[in-house]
Motif scaffolding. Structure first.
Motif, PDB file in Angstrom:
ATOM      1  N   LYS A 203       0.837  -1.195   0.000  1.00  0.00           N
ATOM      2  CA  LYS A 203       0.000   0.000   0.000  1.00  0.00           C
ATOM      3  C   LYS A 203       0.876   1.251   0.000  1.00  0.00           C
ATOM      4  O   LYS A 203       1.813   1.355   0.781  1.00  0.00           O
ATOM      5  N   TYR A 204       0.539   2.184  -0.871  1.00  0.00           N
ATOM      6  CA  TYR A 204       1.315   3.414  -0.979  1.00  0.00           C
ATOM      7  C   TYR A 204       0.862   4.408   0.089  1.00  0.00           C
ATOM      8  O   TYR A 204      -0.324   4.622   0.294  1.00  0.00           O
ATOM      9  N   VAL A 205       1.846   5.008   0.744  1.00  0.00           N
ATOM     10  CA  VAL A 205       1.574   6.033   1.748  1.00  0.00           C
ATOM     11  C   VAL A 205       1.654   7.412   1.107  1.00  0.00           C
ATOM     12  O   VAL A 205       0.834   8.281   1.358  1.00  0.00           O
ATOM     13  N   GLU A 206       2.656   7.602   0.276  1.00  0.00           N
ATOM     14  CA  GLU A 206       2.793   8.891  -0.398  1.00  0.00           C
ATOM     15  C   GLU A 206       3.631   8.713  -1.659  1.00  0.00           C
ATOM     16  O   GLU A 206       4.571   7.907  -1.697  1.00  0.00           O
ATOM     17  N   ILE A 207       3.280   9.478  -2.684  1.00  0.00           N
ATOM     18  CA  ILE A 207       4.041   9.524  -3.931  1.00  0.00           C
ATOM     19  C   ILE A 207       4.279  10.984  -4.255  1.00  0.00           C
ATOM     20  O   ILE A 207       3.334  11.746  -4.454  1.00  0.00           O
ATOM     21  N   GLN A 208       5.543  11.382  -4.248  1.00  0.00           N
ATOM     22  CA  GLN A 208       5.913  12.755  -4.571  1.00  0.00           C
ATOM     23  C   GLN A 208       6.655  12.759  -5.895  1.00  0.00           C
ATOM     24  O   GLN A 208       7.609  12.001  -6.072  1.00  0.00           O
ATOM     25  N   GLY A 209       6.253  13.595  -6.804  1.00  0.00           N
ATOM     26  CA  GLY A 209       6.978  13.630  -8.059  1.00  0.00           C
ATOM     27  C   GLY A 209       6.543  14.757  -8.955  1.00  0.00           C
ATOM     28  O   GLY A 209       5.475  15.355  -8.761  1.00  0.00           O
ATOM     29  N   GLY A 210       7.377  15.054  -9.913  1.00  0.00           N
ATOM     30  CA  GLY A 210       7.038  16.095 -10.864  1.00  0.00           C
ATOM     31  C   GLY A 210       7.998  16.077 -12.027  1.00  0.00           C
ATOM     32  O   GLY A 210       9.123  15.578 -11.930  1.00  0.00           O
ATOM     33  N   ALA A 211       7.540  16.628 -13.144  1.00  0.00           N
ATOM     34  CA  ALA A 211       8.365  16.728 -14.344  1.00  0.00           C
ATOM     35  C   ALA A 211       9.083  18.065 -14.352  1.00  0.00           C
ATOM     36  O   ALA A 211       8.471  19.110 -14.138  1.00  0.00           O
ATOM     37  N   GLU A 212      10.387  18.028 -14.581  1.00  0.00           N
ATOM     38  CA  GLU A 212      11.162  19.256 -14.662  1.00  0.00           C
ATOM     39  C   GLU A 212      11.008  19.923 -16.027  1.00  0.00           C
ATOM     40  O   GLU A 212      11.014  21.145 -16.130  1.00  0.00           O
ATOM     41  N   LYS A 213      10.862  19.104 -17.070  1.00  0.00           N
ATOM     42  CA  LYS A 213      10.772  19.652 -18.429  1.00  0.00           C
ATOM     43  C   LYS A 213       9.561  19.086 -19.167  1.00  0.00           C
ATOM     44  O   LYS A 213       8.550  19.746 -19.318  1.00  0.00           O
ATOM     45  N   GLU A 214       9.678  17.834 -19.621  1.00  0.00           N
ATOM     46  CA  GLU A 214       8.597  17.239 -20.397  1.00  0.00           C
ATOM     47  C   GLU A 214       7.634  16.464 -19.500  1.00  0.00           C
ATOM     48  O   GLU A 214       8.065  15.784 -18.565  1.00  0.00           O
ATOM     49  N   PRO A 215       6.330  16.558 -19.754  1.00  0.00           N
ATOM     50  CA  PRO A 215       5.363  15.747 -18.993  1.00  0.00           C
ATOM     51  C   PRO A 215       5.609  14.257 -19.227  1.00  0.00           C
ATOM     52  O   PRO A 215       6.215  13.868 -20.222  1.00  0.00           O
ATOM     53  N   PHE A 216       5.121  13.442 -18.296  1.00  0.00           N
ATOM     54  CA  PHE A 216       5.280  11.998 -18.436  1.00  0.00           C
ATOM     55  C   PHE A 216       3.912  11.338 -18.500  1.00  0.00           C
ATOM     56  O   PHE A 216       2.912  11.870 -18.028  1.00  0.00           O
ATOM     57  N   SER A 217       3.886  10.161 -19.091  1.00  0.00           N
ATOM     58  CA  SER A 217       2.624   9.463 -19.348  1.00  0.00           C
ATOM     59  C   SER A 217       2.224   8.585 -18.168  1.00  0.00           C
ATOM     60  O   SER A 217       3.023   8.297 -17.275  1.00  0.00           O
ATOM     61  N   ARG A 218       0.986   8.119 -18.205  1.00  0.00           N
ATOM     62  CA  ARG A 218       0.499   7.185 -17.199  1.00  0.00           C
ATOM     63  C   ARG A 218       1.286   5.875 -17.281  1.00  0.00           C
ATOM     64  O   ARG A 218       1.609   5.268 -16.250  1.00  0.00           O
ATOM     65  N   GLN A 219       1.629   5.458 -18.488  1.00  0.00           N
ATOM     66  CA  GLN A 219       2.409   4.236 -18.646  1.00  0.00           C
ATOM     67  C   GLN A 219       3.780   4.385 -17.999  1.00  0.00           C
ATOM     68  O   GLN A 219       4.258   3.470 -17.309  1.00  0.00           O
ATOM     69  N   GLN A 220       4.408   5.534 -18.184  1.00  0.00           N
ATOM     70  CA  GLN A 220       5.705   5.775 -17.556  1.00  0.00           C
ATOM     71  C   GLN A 220       5.584   5.820 -16.037  1.00  0.00           C
ATOM     72  O   GLN A 220       6.460   5.315 -15.322  1.00  0.00           O
ATOM     73  N   LEU A 221       4.507   6.410 -15.535  1.00  0.00           N
ATOM     74  CA  LEU A 221       4.287   6.440 -14.086  1.00  0.00           C
ATOM     75  C   LEU A 221       4.156   5.022 -13.545  1.00  0.00           C
ATOM     76  O   LEU A 221       4.749   4.677 -12.515  1.00  0.00           O
ATOM     77  N   ASP A 222       3.378   4.183 -14.223  1.00  0.00           N
ATOM     78  CA  ASP A 222       3.206   2.797 -13.783  1.00  0.00           C
ATOM     79  C   ASP A 222       4.543   2.061 -13.772  1.00  0.00           C
ATOM     80  O   ASP A 222       4.825   1.270 -12.861  1.00  0.00           O
ATOM     81  N   GLU A 223       5.371   2.313 -14.781  1.00  0.00           N
ATOM     82  CA  GLU A 223       6.680   1.665 -14.855  1.00  0.00           C
ATOM     83  C   GLU A 223       7.594   2.138 -13.726  1.00  0.00           C
ATOM     84  O   GLU A 223       8.342   1.345 -13.137  1.00  0.00           O
ATOM     85  N   MET A 224       7.517   3.435 -13.413  1.00  0.00           N
ATOM     86  CA  MET A 224       8.332   3.958 -12.312  1.00  0.00           C
ATOM     87  C   MET A 224       7.886   3.371 -10.979  1.00  0.00           C
ATOM     88  O   MET A 224       8.718   3.045 -10.117  1.00  0.00           O
ATOM     89  N   LEU A 225       6.586   3.230 -10.772  1.00  0.00           N
ATOM     90  CA  LEU A 225       6.090   2.638  -9.525  1.00  0.00           C
ATOM     91  C   LEU A 225       6.505   1.171  -9.415  1.00  0.00           C
ATOM     92  O   LEU A 225       6.847   0.700  -8.323  1.00  0.00           O
ATOM     93  N   LYS A 226       6.489   0.464 -10.526  1.00  0.00           N
ATOM     94  CA  LYS A 226       6.919  -0.933 -10.511  1.00  0.00           C
ATOM     95  C   LYS A 226       8.393  -1.030 -10.126  1.00  0.00           C
ATOM     96  O   LYS A 226       8.793  -1.907  -9.352  1.00  0.00           O
ATOM     97  N   LEU A 227       9.191  -0.108 -10.644  1.00  0.00           N
ATOM     98  CA  LEU A 227      10.616  -0.078 -10.314  1.00  0.00           C
ATOM     99  C   LEU A 227      10.805   0.247  -8.832  1.00  0.00           C
ATOM    100  O   LEU A 227      11.619  -0.369  -8.137  1.00  0.00           O
ATOM    101  N   ALA A 228      10.031   1.210  -8.330  1.00  0.00           N
ATOM    102  CA  ALA A 228      10.105   1.575  -6.912  1.00  0.00           C
ATOM    103  C   ALA A 228       9.698   0.405  -6.020  1.00  0.00           C
ATOM    104  O   ALA A 228      10.301   0.182  -4.962  1.00  0.00           O
ATOM    105  N   ASP A 229       8.665  -0.329  -6.418  1.00  0.00           N
ATOM    106  CA  ASP A 229       8.215  -1.477  -5.628  1.00  0.00           C
ATOM    107  C   ASP A 229       9.359  -2.456  -5.384  1.00  0.00           C
ATOM    108  O   ASP A 229       9.539  -2.969  -4.266  1.00  0.00           O
TER     109      ASP A 229
END
Length: 249
Positions: A203-229
């Motif tokens: 269960k996620y307690v908090e997710i902090q993040g933001g794009a410095e330049k280019e926006p990111f997709s939902r697919q990229q977010l899912d991939e980043m969360l999988k990597l974090a897991d």
């Protein structure tokens, strides 16, 4: 294919070498030194036998955190905030997230009318100080709670912790490559920086993040969360090596 060259030839999906040293200090209820690569944070838990005025529930306690960065923790000396006369916005943000995340896994109604302070002092910084502080802060907090139970100060029937808690960062480079557990150089070159705080049961307690330049997709977010897991699972294994000596939950 990830071609970004990392320190020590670390793969994109590998966390830095992690070490958690318990009882690093002798004065607090509990303390650890957490090492994540070249980042080192002392996390200590102390008790105060009262709660803030806004706690209205009799018998309920509170968990809060304070964070600092020692002047010598960075290559260029960082001025002490006490010398400036006020805390920076970054410091305030970090200590709030540490406290908020730790409270999410504590049964505050079962720890009695006391405040548990988690002091997180960065003695060496190379990226990921807040995630290291959360991972180490939880470890120190869990040991402290067990010791308070052994002393008869917390009288709950079971350890008032809901789950393990750990945190890690993930970065997305402008090239589209993803990296787990960023050091300072990697963080400085990331187009997206994501801090993920999660429990052992997923269960996620908090997710902090933001794009410095280019926006990111939902697919990229899912991939980043999988990597974090995957990184958080490794960190919880390191926590268990310490905490299994004290408590099972």
């Amino acid at each position: 294919m990830n071609s970004f060259k990392r320190k020590s030839a670390r793969l994109y999906n590998k966390i830095r070498e992690v070490e958690i040293i318990p009882d690093f200090q002798s004065k607090p209820l509990a303390s650890v030194l957490v090492k994540m690569g070249d980042t080192q944070v002392i996390c200590a838990c102390s008790e105060e036998a009262k709660v803030p005025p806004f706690i209205n529930e009799p018998g309920s306690g509170w968990v809060t955190a304070e964070y600092s960065l020692l002047p010598s923790a960075t290559e260029t000396r960082t001025q002490r905030e006490a010398a400036k006369g006020k805390q920076s916005g970054r410091t305030t943000e970090i200590q709030r997230i540490i406290g908020r995340c730790l409270r999410s896994v504590v049964d505050l109604s079962s720890i009695g009318e006391r405040t548990l302070y988690i002091d997180c002092d960065t003695i060496q910084a190379d990226g990921g100080t807040r995630t290291a502080a959360i991972t180490g802060g939880f470890t120190a907090l869990a040991v402290a709670i067990v010791r308070l139970m052994d002393l008869g100060k917390i009288t709950a029937e079971k350890v008032p912790l809901k789950d393990y808690l750990a945190a890690v960062s993930v970065g997305l480079l402008q090239s589209g490559e993803m990296l787990l557990d960023l050091d300072y150089y990697e963080d400085s070159n990331a187009a997206v920086d994501l801090n993920v705080i999660r429990t052992a049961n997923g269960k996620y307690v908090e997710i902090q993040g933001g794009a410095e330049k280019e926006p990111f997709s939902r697919q990229q977010l899912d991939e980043m969360l999988k990597l974090a897991d995957a990184g958080i699972e490794e960190l919880i294994v390191a926590q268990r090596k310490i905490l299994d000596k004290y408590v099972k939950f």
